[in-house]
Design a protein around this motif. Structure first.
Motif, PDB file in Angstrom:
ATOM      1  N   PHE A  77       0.857  -1.184   0.000  1.00 19.21           N
ATOM      2  CA  PHE A  77       0.000   0.000   0.000  1.00 19.21           C
ATOM      3  C   PHE A  77       0.892   1.232   0.000  1.00 19.21           C
ATOM      4  O   PHE A  77       1.927   1.232   0.661  1.00 19.21           O
ATOM      5  CB  PHE A  77      -0.843   0.081   1.286  1.00 19.21           C
ATOM      6  CG  PHE A  77      -1.640  -1.157   1.562  1.00 19.21           C
ATOM      7  CD1 PHE A  77      -2.914  -1.309   1.045  1.00 19.21           C
ATOM      8  CD2 PHE A  77      -1.114  -2.178   2.346  1.00 19.21           C
ATOM      9  CE1 PHE A  77      -3.666  -2.452   1.304  1.00 19.21           C
ATOM     10  CE2 PHE A  77      -1.848  -3.326   2.608  1.00 19.21           C
ATOM     11  CZ  PHE A  77      -3.127  -3.461   2.085  1.00 19.21           C
ATOM     12  N   SER A  78       0.453   2.273  -0.697  1.00 22.19           N
ATOM     13  CA  SER A  78       1.210   3.516  -0.637  1.00 22.19           C
ATOM     14  C   SER A  78       0.247   4.656  -0.931  1.00 22.19           C
ATOM     15  O   SER A  78      -0.571   4.571  -1.841  1.00 22.19           O
ATOM     16  CB  SER A  78       2.324   3.486  -1.673  1.00 22.19           C
ATOM     17  OG  SER A  78       2.944   4.743  -1.742  1.00 22.19           O
ATOM     18  N   GLY A  79       0.344   5.716  -0.152  1.00 19.70           N
ATOM     19  CA  GLY A  79      -0.560   6.828  -0.413  1.00 19.70           C
ATOM     20  C   GLY A  79      -0.237   8.039   0.433  1.00 19.70           C
ATOM     21  O   GLY A  79       0.801   8.092   1.092  1.00 19.70           O
ATOM     22  N   GLY A  80      -1.140   8.984   0.391  1.00 21.08           N
ATOM     23  CA  GLY A  80      -0.925  10.181   1.185  1.00 21.08           C
ATOM     24  C   GLY A  80      -1.821  11.326   0.750  1.00 21.08           C
ATOM     25  O   GLY A  80      -2.689  11.167  -0.114  1.00 21.08           O
ATOM     26  N   ARG A  81      -1.550  12.478   1.353  1.00 19.75           N
ATOM     27  CA  ARG A  81      -2.347  13.678   1.060  1.00 19.75           C
ATOM     28  C   ARG A  81      -1.687  14.468  -0.066  1.00 19.75           C
ATOM     29  O   ARG A  81      -0.471  14.641  -0.077  1.00 19.75           O
ATOM     30  CB  ARG A  81      -2.463  14.523   2.341  1.00 19.75           C
ATOM     31  CG  ARG A  81      -3.215  15.827   2.131  1.00 19.75           C
ATOM     32  CD  ARG A  81      -3.603  16.493   3.439  1.00 19.75           C
ATOM     33  NE  ARG A  81      -4.719  15.829   4.089  1.00 19.75           N
ATOM     34  CZ  ARG A  81      -6.004  15.969   3.733  1.00 19.75           C
ATOM     35  NH1 ARG A  81      -6.326  16.736   2.708  1.00 19.75           N
ATOM     36  NH2 ARG A  81      -6.945  15.336   4.395  1.00 19.75           N
TER      37      ARG A  81
END
Ligand SMILES: N[C@@H](Cc1c[nH]c[nH+]1)C(=O)O
Length: 390
Positions: A285-289
């Motif tokens: 998983f990888s993500g962010g604002r």
């Protein structure tokens, strides 16, 4: 005839691999649809400019020419096309979106990596509250519990921490980049040399600890005791700690903070996170604002948070329930199609037996541990009992 192989870095999927992927995608879609996420499909091809700011990390894109000789690329990312889409349509915001699709990145030769990958993801656009980050992190936790025995470890960071800290101590972009580069690559002697000129400043204590700023919330707080950070870097830290503490409340969920890591992409502007399982170096998983992304496509800035899920990796390691359903075969004669069509429409758990004669059908059913049924003269379904003599 001579055989033609697949292009390097691609593969065909069939049987178990293909169906595991499908099961995961179906389940994910079902649960997102239930929570009012809107499905988005964007084309595989986009103009090259869409990815102008995308960090390919030593990989390349497949590029093609369209009819007007404009360069189009096979998308290496799915978030940028969605941002482009939002600025060219009038989809009402805020909106919770999800996608499932393939992306393409040409990896180095002999890296053993595939150049085509399947990713699912969510984008929460128009939400400024940290609850949007929590929505993503809670989804990671659910997937972890459902399919990975709760083994996913979440790493939380902040895309602005390094930049805001360094901006406060030097105006030189070159020096900032050098420090970041050595820090992110964990080349400690080079890093030490890069920070040497700050030896007699109050930030030096922090700079020395920075490469080790990695651990559970309590470790980080302890390491930073008595250290005064510039205001902006401090608030990035506070936010990271706040979110990490919320996630740490979920029983069994491992969380660590890593403030010495590079943001996964240039478009992130706030909290970033990754999810790993055990010792597998690739993240699941990888993500962010990414609050500025829409603005870069000539629209209003919109607060947004999103994440991608590596479906190939997930389907390789997920523990899927082995649903053993009873197999029912239906033997029929081609001139019984009126009954067959009725029966199949109403009974989802019947498979057509395609054997020519009833004897072979019986053998096949026996082999596959299936029950065999046939249609009698009156158009009724009856069980075929295998002769005990066979
Ligand atoms: N597109 C990101 C994941 C993401 C989705 N939304 C925001 N980030 C990636 O491929 O790493």
């Amino acid at each position: 005839m001579h055989k033609i192989n697949l292009p390097l870095g691609t593969r065909a999927e069939f049987g178990e691999r293909a169906s595991r992927k499908q099961v995961l995608v179906n389940e994910l879609q079902k649960s997102l649809e239930k929570r009012s996420f809107m499905k988005v499909n964007t084309p595989l091809l986009e103009y090259k400019e869409v990815f102008a700011n995308f960090d390919l990390k030593q990989m390349r894109t497949y590029q093609l020419l369209d009819r007007n000789n404009k360069t189009v690329v096979l998308r290496p990312d799915l978030t940028l096309p969605i941002a482009r889409l939002l600025t060219t349509t009038n989809i009402k915001l805020p909106q919770k979106l999800y996608y499932v699709g393939d992306l393409f990145k040409i990896a180095k030769e002999l890296s053993g990596r595939n150049n085509q990958m399947t990713q699912a993801g969510i984008e929460l656009v128009g939400y400024s509250s940290s609850k949007a980050e929590l929505e993503c992190l809670l989804l990671i936790n659910r997937i972890s519990r459902k399919w990975l025995n709760g083994r996913v470890k979440i790493e939380i960071s902040h895309a602005c921490f390094a930049e805001s800290l360094l901006t406060n101590i030097t105006a030189s972009t070159e020096l900032k980049n050098r420090i970041k580069r050595e820090l992110y690559r964990k080349r400690i002697p080079e890093y030490q040399r890069a920070i040497k000129q700050f030896e007699n400043t109050s930030i030096y204590g922090f700079l020395q600890k920075w490469p080790r700023l990695f651990g559970e919330v309590a470790d980080i707080t302890k390491m930073l005791e008595g250290i005064k950070l510039p205001t902006q870097a401090y608030s990035a830290l506070q936010e990271t700690v706040k979110v990490a503490k919320w996630i740490a409340k979920i029983p069994g969920q491992k969380v660590i903070i890593d403030l010495s890591t590079a943001p996964p992409q240039r478009y992130y502007t706030g909290i970033t996170f990754k999810g790993f399982v055990d010792d597998i170096p690739e993240y699941l998983f990888s993500g962010g604002r990414y609050d500025q992304l829409l603005e870069s496509f000539q629209a209003q800035p919109e607060p947004a948070v999103g994440m991608g899920i590596d479906i190939d990796l997930l389907s390789e390691i997920a523990e899927l329930e082995n649903k053993k359903e009873d197999k029912n075969y239906l033997f029929f004669e081609p001139d019984q199609t009126e009954y067959v069509s009725e029966w199949l429409l109403k009974n989802g758990n019947y498979e057509l037996s395609l054997e020519d004669d009833l004897e072979t059908a019986k053998e096949k059913a026996y082999e596959k541990n299936a029950k065999l049924f046939k249609i009698n003269k009156q158009g009724e379904i009856e069980n075929v009992v295998k002769n005990s003599s066979n």
